[in-house]
Scaffold this motif. Sequence first.
Motif, PDB file in Angstrom:
ATOM      1  N   LYS A   1     -20.775 -14.782  30.618  1.00 26.91           N
ATOM      2  CA  LYS A   1     -19.969 -15.701  31.407  1.00 26.91           C
ATOM      3  C   LYS A   1     -18.996 -16.461  30.516  1.00 26.91           C
ATOM      4  N   GLY A   2     -17.997 -17.048  31.137  1.00 27.92           N
ATOM      5  CA  GLY A   2     -17.055 -17.885  30.417  1.00 27.92           C
ATOM      6  C   GLY A   2     -17.545 -19.317  30.345  1.00 27.92           C
TER       7      GLY A   2
ATOM      8  N   GLY B   1     -15.406 -21.919  34.450  1.00 28.85           N
ATOM      9  CA  GLY B   1     -15.161 -20.967  33.372  1.00 28.85           C
ATOM     10  C   GLY B   1     -15.275 -19.525  33.831  1.00 28.85           C
ATOM     11  N   ASN B   2     -15.541 -19.301  35.128  1.00 31.47           N
ATOM     12  CA  ASN B   2     -15.690 -17.952  35.688  1.00 31.47           C
ATOM     13  C   ASN B   2     -15.040 -17.900  37.062  1.00 31.47           C
TER      14      ASN B   2
ATOM     15  N   LEU C   1     -11.923 -20.932  37.407  1.00 33.23           N
ATOM     16  CA  LEU C   1     -11.815 -20.832  35.946  1.00 33.23           C
ATOM     17  C   LEU C   1     -11.936 -22.199  35.287  1.00 33.23           C
TER      18      LEU C   1
ATOM     19  N   GLU D   1      -7.347  -9.434  31.848  1.00 37.05           N
ATOM     20  CA  GLU D   1      -8.486  -8.910  32.606  1.00 37.05           C
ATOM     21  C   GLU D   1      -8.032  -7.923  33.677  1.00 37.05           C
TER      22      GLU D   1
ATOM     23  N   ARG E   1     -12.996 -14.500  32.854  1.00 32.42           N
ATOM     24  CA  ARG E   1     -13.785 -15.424  32.036  1.00 32.42           C
ATOM     25  C   ARG E   1     -12.866 -16.318  31.215  1.00 32.42           C
ATOM     26  N   TYR E   2     -13.188 -17.607  31.175  1.00 28.00           N
ATOM     27  CA  TYR E   2     -12.478 -18.530  30.295  1.00 28.00           C
ATOM     28  C   TYR E   2     -13.171 -18.483  28.935  1.00 28.00           C
ATOM     29  N   GLY E   3     -12.803 -17.479  28.142  1.00 21.66           N
ATOM     30  CA  GLY E   3     -13.467 -17.280  26.855  1.00 21.66           C
ATOM     31  C   GLY E   3     -14.874 -16.736  27.057  1.00 21.66           C
ATOM     32  N   VAL E   4     -15.757 -17.069  26.127  1.00 28.87           N
ATOM     33  CA  VAL E   4     -17.151 -16.622  26.183  1.00 28.87           C
ATOM     34  C   VAL E   4     -18.057 -17.836  25.990  1.00 28.87           C
ATOM     35  N   ASN E   5     -19.062 -17.940  26.823  1.00 29.64           N
ATOM     36  CA  ASN E   5     -20.047 -19.007  26.706  1.00 29.64           C
ATOM     37  C   ASN E   5     -21.169 -18.525  25.779  1.00 29.64           C
TER      38      ASN E   5
END
Length: 699
Positions: A184-185, A112-113, A108, A332, A174-178
């Motif tokens: 993906k995060g 970020g994933n 993460l 999640e 996911r760490y937020g949204v890319n």
Amino acid sequence: MIGRFVKAAQAAVQTFRHGGVSRFFGALLRRTRFDYRKEIGDLLDASVVMAPVQWVQRALPEAELKVRKKNRVGDIEEVGDHPMLALIQKPNDFYADIVLWWGVVLSLLLDGNAYWMIVRNGVGKPVELWYIPHWMLEPKWPEGGQEFISHYLYAPGGSVDPTKVAPEDVVHFRYGVNPRNMRKGLSPIDSVVREIFMDMESSNFVAALLRNMGVPGVVIAPKGGATPNPADVEATKAYIQSQFGGDGRGRPLVLGAPTEVSQFGFNPQQMNMSEARDVAEERVCAGIGIPAAVVGFGAGLQSTKVGATMEAMGKQAWQNGVLPIGKLIADELKRSLLPLFGKAEGLDVFWDTSEVPAMQEDEDKKAERWGKLVDAGLAMLYEGREALGLDVDDSHRVYLRKISVIEVPETGERPPRSDPAKGRGAKDDGHAHAPGEHGRRASEDAYARGSRFALILQGQERGLAEAFEGPLKSFFARLGGSAAAIASPLLEERFGKSARGAKADELLVDLILDGLGIPKWDSELRRLYQAQYAEVAKQHGEAAAAAGLGASVPDQVAQSIIAAGGRRAGLIDLPRQTRGALFDALAEGRAAGEGAEALAARILPQVEGGFWQSAETRARVIARTETKYAQNISTIERGRAAGVTSFIIFDGRLGPGRSLLAHMARDGLIATTAEAIAMADAEHPNGTLSFAPNFEEDE
């Protein structure tokens, strides 16, 4: 017309296309053509990154992942034996849950994933969980964007060919949204790759200099233009190294010919890059959300010199860094893994931090907080002692109230007295004994003066109660109407025309309560109470003047009376009563097989009328009861402010058949301040209890 609209809406959904990877943003950072992301690699050997990542890895398992639910009355209950928790604790035969969590945190923060792969048995039940490194799994989708994610491509490397994995067999954290790839995060340290590169290059640069000085340490040259032959050069070099290297440092040097010796290279001060490396430490830690000091970085330790404590920084690291990641993970799991183990509706996944050292209160602050709760009567003495780890027994099951510090046991019964004072002339010892148990009666003159006081209050009571009844009736009617209006579309959607046999739905009640905004109604009711108590205190001045207490209300007395109104409003417990009324209405309506419209109509009287099934009756009973209580508490507070220590009881004056014999028997008795307060608190609705100040000196 409606049919065409429905078809158009369905067509819009079917033709919706999910976006792909952005074409306008590449891997390069702005204003540079150097690929810093490629140069820093997977970051597993970058100390400036791995130190804070490993701190979060160690911290997260200190909390405990749990599952909870709400019961019928709205209380939270833990589901300790949930199968999802059991699987996470032993995800497979090769490692346990802590290793699983460490992998999630690593991926993460670096990418970020983070991914878990689910292995199922023959009937589709999850039986194993495996952490998959983020570079081995990639979400894929149709080129036309008809699906958000059609499958994941698993590429473990080596001689194993990539395979497709169904989305339902992957838990994708996911760490937020890319925005560049919405499937993906986005890593929290993606924006500090320059600083990471700078720190890594600084390490390599200094290491290279220390390894071989980067350039020759000294330069030895003959003077006078002489040119030595190569053999002399090598011989001189070997001599210098053997005589002045290692333990020979500092020996005197004597040469047989004119020679110039000069130092060449870097000294330690010239290799100091701490400021540049501090920037990298600070920004990486800021991206992750933790202070640099908790990791042990020098940049963070500087801030502890200006007042910040390590304890405070540890709590800040949990609140800003660890907990957001934990909530992201729990959210999640609730979405994608929990439903695979049966009914998930009404269940919640959360992290219990009660045993996390950094989240514990300072002992002094904890003792101060519980002391205030006990002193305010909001918690039992038993609860306060238990929270502080002190010994407790049933004698501690009492509430302490600030007015004379009265003990009110959990059962509502009078607590035992260790040394009861009996007989005429007993003093007020500050405890709530049985009303009038000392047996003292007021003199005829005192009773006559008190009667005039009580009659004045009686004359005011009806008008005050009627004035309060109107706003209360309007309040409860609006509450019931709002509940029915909010419930109607929810019921229509959930039950349609018939709810026969449907099971009570706690989620539906929660939705209605959320729509109502109960805290707002609770505050409005409290304001109504406080306004009524203020008006009673104001009119009480006429009787107070007749009794010799003065017509004006001292500010301190007025504040105490108004505060009592706020406390009494809290006794109604509007959230619990409303929740109970909703459950009762739904249960009765379902038993009768009623549809959504009838259920909504049933909710209105239940919510507005409560126990009485009528807003009018509910308002009338409350108005009479609270007006009488406000008069009594006004008498007691005014008397206490004037130095009065006892009060004459007036009760049961309607005579046999209309008044209880016990109430008739206590008419004319003298009660202490504590006894009077306890009697006022225990008085039943529509009671006739009154008090008058006793000015006669104790004999």
